[in-house]
Design an enzyme around this catalytic site. Structure first.
Site, short mmCIF file in Angstrom:
data_model
loop_
_atom_site.label_atom_id
_atom_site.label_comp_id
_atom_site.label_asym_id
_atom_site.label_seq_id
_atom_site.Cartn_x
_atom_site.Cartn_y
_atom_site.Cartn_z
N ASN A 1 10.81 3.62 86.82
CA ASN A 1 11.64 2.54 86.26
C ASN A 1 11.50 1.30 87.12
O ASN A 1 10.89 1.34 88.20
CB ASN A 1 13.11 2.96 86.23
CG ASN A 1 13.45 3.87 85.05
OD1 ASN A 1 12.73 3.90 84.06
ND2 ASN A 1 14.54 4.59 85.16
N HIS B 1 13.90 5.30 75.83
CA HIS B 1 12.70 4.46 76.01
C HIS B 1 11.93 4.29 74.70
O HIS B 1 10.69 4.26 74.69
CB HIS B 1 11.78 5.05 77.08
CG HIS B 1 12.38 5.08 78.46
ND1 HIS B 1 12.18 4.10 79.40
CD2 HIS B 1 13.18 5.99 79.06
CE1 HIS B 1 12.83 4.41 80.51
NE2 HIS B 1 13.45 5.54 80.33
FE1 HDD Z 1 13.03 9.83 81.43
C1 HDD Z 1 11.12 8.95 78.80
C2 HDD Z 1 11.79 7.20 83.26
C3 HDD Z 1 15.22 10.55 84.01
C4 HDD Z 1 13.93 12.64 79.85
N1 HDD Z 1 11.73 8.36 81.09
C5 HDD Z 1 11.03 8.15 79.93
C6 HDD Z 1 10.18 7.01 80.06
C7 HDD Z 1 10.37 6.51 81.33
C8 HDD Z 1 11.34 7.37 81.97
C9 HDD Z 1 9.69 5.31 81.93
C10 HDD Z 1 9.29 6.45 78.97
C11 HDD Z 1 7.92 7.05 79.01
C12 HDD Z 1 7.06 6.41 77.95
O1 HDD Z 1 6.83 5.20 78.04
O2 HDD Z 1 6.63 7.13 77.06
N2 HDD Z 1 13.48 8.99 83.23
C13 HDD Z 1 12.77 7.98 83.84
C14 HDD Z 1 13.22 7.85 85.21
C15 HDD Z 1 14.19 8.79 85.41
C16 HDD Z 1 14.35 9.51 84.18
C17 HDD Z 1 12.65 6.86 86.20
C18 HDD Z 1 14.97 9.09 86.66
C19 HDD Z 1 14.52 8.93 87.84
N3 HDD Z 1 14.36 11.29 81.84
C20 HDD Z 1 15.14 11.44 82.96
C21 HDD Z 1 15.85 12.70 82.91
C22 HDD Z 1 15.47 13.30 81.73
C23 HDD Z 1 14.55 12.41 81.08
C24 HDD Z 1 16.80 13.21 83.98
C25 HDD Z 1 15.89 14.62 81.13
C26 HDD Z 1 16.49 15.59 81.72
N4 HDD Z 1 12.67 10.61 79.61
C27 HDD Z 1 13.10 11.81 79.19
C28 HDD Z 1 12.54 12.22 77.85
C29 HDD Z 1 11.60 11.02 77.50
C30 HDD Z 1 11.81 10.09 78.70
C31 HDD Z 1 13.52 12.62 76.83
C32 HDD Z 1 11.75 10.36 76.15
C33 HDD Z 1 10.37 10.22 75.59
C34 HDD Z 1 9.51 10.90 76.52
O3 HDD Z 1 10.26 11.43 77.54
O4 HDD Z 1 8.31 11.02 76.45
O5 HDD Z 1 11.84 13.40 77.96
#
Ligand code: HDD
Length: 697
Positions: A145, A72
């Site tokens: 999402n 993202h």
């Molecule tokens: Fe995630 C960012 C949505 C599964 C780990 N995720 C991130 C963002 C969104 C989502 C909208 C952007 C937030 C922003 O604008 O700063 N992610 C989802 C959804 C998931 C999902 C709807 C499943 C239902 N994500 C998911 C899993 C993991 C992560 C299973 C890790 C095990 N996601 C992250 C992250 C991020 C992220 C690495 C990257 C930057 C942040 O978090 O702040 O931690």
């Protein structure tokens, strides 16, 4: 008096409004005399390290970048507020859900998942829809999402999924695309992805803009009321603007014409006061429903069809302010799924539980320390009191002597001291005391084993146009996969979903023999009912509000027709943009020059929802051999857009190959006095789908 711009001062002294203390300083507050010339020993001599002004300027610049989000990375943030329309104290004690009319400030960040920060907006990808609610009881982050399911069921698979989707590590490409071997290898070996695959191969992943897409909390959460009673809940965002996507060929061209298409759209709409709105809906259900439902409500690869548990609308999100500074707000905002407030709780969804670790952890690296809650965009807008202190960039350590507990300050000899805060069992967050027992195991629950039934349900719930787009998308993506065994394996999965789509894709990628079905953990249920809520086209708007009309004018264009179009667009709540062969505009029939918003090669028809072409016959002849003009007409036709015209454009339309193919999607503006408004009313349907060759029901 404003000071004059003076070349000899290197530009340092220009444009100073009177009466403002606008003397430049260093970050230490030292007034700066010259920040354009490094201190040197003589005009041609070596530069001196003692120049603290120059060194500070370069030092700070060297450290301007922070790591982009690992997923993202490309996002766009907007301020707004959530207003409660229907109180739900029977379900939740959360302050924002209890009094109708309560307005909670919010910050929402939309994003693409796979591309880097500089990737184009219209990559085929899931869109993030993350909202931070600044509630009186702390921040609640709904990190969702635009698709209600996910690729994987257990968070431990997330690094693999993302590695496979991102550019291959050896060559560093392809950027922001899933159309490559690694991605399809991974998903074809992870059958749990199949439901999500059908969603991402639909037009949901090429939305017309952020304003025209849904949002979903994805997981099952809990709502907990004052008496401690819990219900399960799924959160939905429903755009009041309706749903709309673009066509894949359009997406490819938009990425070239305007890689910032989505962010520009949001900026423009908010700037124009056309504030987008989403209704927040909840699907509430209890343990009995969860037990009787065909699938496990803790499995993030499943939905609960709206026809089975209706979505109750409880409030509205309005996005009404662009950021002042992109980095300070959009880049530094830190969402964490673990940010929940009293009255909302997590479920045991294994994907959610893993996310709760990952988000907090990632902010430490990205924002550089544990005090990221001190950054204004992340700071709660309610009182914050605790004994946490110090760390990088601490902005406000607690005052006083008591920085631990238990303590007896505030009483006895130390009565004058502030004892600091105390936990409150009544007001404080109480985890729902769910019964949990079982052996420690590393297994996937049997109840998560059905990977195809809902994938099929999604496919059969689409209109024929949408089904064709899905088959085309699958064919496109798999055509980019070099390894034949991966292509075949994918078709082996599709055979569980729908034989028709499997056959279309097999034909599309040139398989001479139908591959065997991939062995399934459980046979799919083939008679799940269609869910009309899953189709974009069945849930589109019936008006043109918030859309963009492109009016291509050239010299001699009928001024009355152009004005009528502009007026009709305004009345429809749409935006009308003038495109002309020259950015200076065109001379209309009434002798007035009309300024252009876009020159034709910078304003192709792909960036508009519908188009009109108005010019004299002389101009039509002149531009009938002009490639951008031909593309304008030709693409509008190919993308099933509504097209308005005056008969004089015949030479251009003939060369574009559409004059003899005009259908019900074309509209003659000379046909009557109300022609422009009738055209705009027609545009409410967004596309003339009959033009696309689609398979018949
Ligand atoms: Fe995630 C960012 C949505 C599964 C780990 N995720 C991130 C963002 C969104 C989502 C909208 C952007 C937030 C922003 O604008 O700063 N992610 C989802 C959804 C998931 C999902 C709807 C499943 C239902 N994500 C998911 C899993 C993991 C992560 C299973 C890790 C095990 N996601 C992250 C992250 C991020 C992220 C690495 C990257 C930057 C942040 O978090 O702040 O931690």
């Amino acid at each position: 008096m404003a000071k004059e711009f003076n070349l000899s001062d290197g530009g340092a002294n220009h444009q100073l409004p009177e009466g403002k203390d606008d003397v430049m300083t260093t970050a230490q507050g030292h007034p700066v005399a010259d920040d354009q010339n490094w201190l040197s020993a003589g005009p041609r001599g070596p530069q001196l390290l003692e120049d603290h002004v120059a060194r500070e300027k370069i030092f700070h610049f060297d450290h301007e970048r922070i790591p982009e989000r690992v997923v993202h990375a490309r996002g766009y943030g907007v301020h707004g507020h959530f207003e409660l329309k229907k109180a739900i104290p029977q379900y939740s004690r959360a302050a924002i859900f209890n009094d109708v009319g309560t307005k909670t400030p919010t910050f929402t960040r939309f994003s693409t998942v796979a591309g880097n920060k500089g990737s184009p907006d219209l990559a085929r990808d899931v869109r993030g829809f993350a909202t931070k609610f600044y509630t009186p009881e702390g921040n609640w982050d709904l990190v969702g999402n635009n698709i209600p399911v996910f690729f994987i069921q257990d968070a431990i698979k997330f690094p693999d999924l993302i590695h496979a989707a991102k550019p291959a590590p050896d060559r560093g490409f392809p950027q922001a695309q899933t159309a490559h071997d690694n991605f399809w290898d991974f998903v074809s070996l992870s059958p749990e992805s199949m439901h999500m695959i059908m969603w991402i191969m639909s037009d949901r992943t090429i939305p017309r803009s952020f304003r025209f897409m849904e949002g979903f909390g994805v997981h099952t959460f809990r709502l907990v009321n004052q008496a401690g009673k819990s219900h399960f809940v799924k959160f939905h965002w429903k755009p009041r603007q309706g749903l709309q996507s673009v066509i894949w060929n359009e997406a490819l061209k938009i990425n070239g014409a305007d890689p910032d298409f989505h962010r520009r759209d949001m900026w423009d709409a908010i700037d124009a006061g056309d504030y987008p709105q989403w209704d927040l809906g909840i699907q509430v259900f209890d343990e009995d429903f969860a037990d009787s439902f065909e699938f496990d409500v803790l499995d993030a690869t499943k939905i609960i069809p709206e026809e089975q548990v209706p979505v109750e609308i409880i409030g509205t999100l309005t996005l009404d302010a662009n950021v002042d500074n992109f980095f300070a707000e959009t880049e530094q905002v830190a969402f964490c799924t673990q940010n929940i407030v009293p009255g909302i709780d997590h479920s045991d969804d294994p994907l959610l539980q893993g996310r709760n670790f990952s988000y907090l952890d990632t902010q430490l690296k990205r924002l550089g320390g544990p005090n990221f809650t001190h950054i204004p965009i992340n700071a709660p807008k309610c009182p914050v009191r605790h004994f946490q202190q110090d760390g990088h960039m601490a902005m406000h350590n607690p005052k006083g002597r008591a920085n631990y507990e238990p303590n007896s300050w505030g009483m006895g000899d130390g009565a004058e001291e502030d004892r600091g805060p105390r936990a409150s069992p009544d007001r404080g967050f109480q985890s729902y005391p769910a019964e949990i027992s079982g052996p420690k195991v590393r297994v996937r629950s049997e109840t998560f084993a059905d990977h195809y039934s809902q994938a099929r349900q999604f496919y059969v719930s689409q209109t024929p146009v949408e089904q064709t787009h899905m088959a085309n998308a699958l064919t496109f993506e798999l055509s980019k996969v070099e390894r034949m065994d991966i292509r075949k394996r994918m078709v082996g999965h599709l055979r569980h979903i729908d034989d028709g789509v499997a056959q279309e894709v097999a034909d599309g990628i040139g398989l001479t023999e139908m591959p065997d079905k991939v062995p399934a953990a459980r046979d799919p249920i083939t008679d799940l009912p269609e869910s009309p809520a899953l189709s974009i086209l069945r849930n589109g708007p019936d008006n043109f509000k918030g859309r963009k009309l492109g009016i291509y004018v050239a010299d001699g264009a009928d001024a009355g027709v152009v004005k009528a179009l502009q007026k009709a667009a305004k009345e429809a709540g749409a935006m009308a943009k003038i495109v002309a062969p020259h950015i200076a505009g065109a001379m209309l029939s009434d002798g007035n020059k009309l300024q252009a918003d876009e020159k034709i090669d910078g304003g192709p028809s792909v960036v508009f929802d519908a188009v009109a072409v108005v010019m004299s016959e002389e101009s039509a002849i002149r531009y009938s051999t002009d490639k951008p003009s031909i593309d304008f007409v030709n693409d509008a036709f190919a993308h099933a857009k509504f097209v308005a015209y005056v008969p004089a454009v015949q030479p251009l339309f003939e060369n574009a190959g559409v004059w003899n193919r005009m259908d019900g999607g074309f509209f003659n503006l000379s046909s009557g006095t109300d022609a422009a408004s009738e055209f705009l009313a027609q545009c409410g349907k967004l596309r003339f789908w009959d033009r696309e060759s689609v398979k018949q029901d």
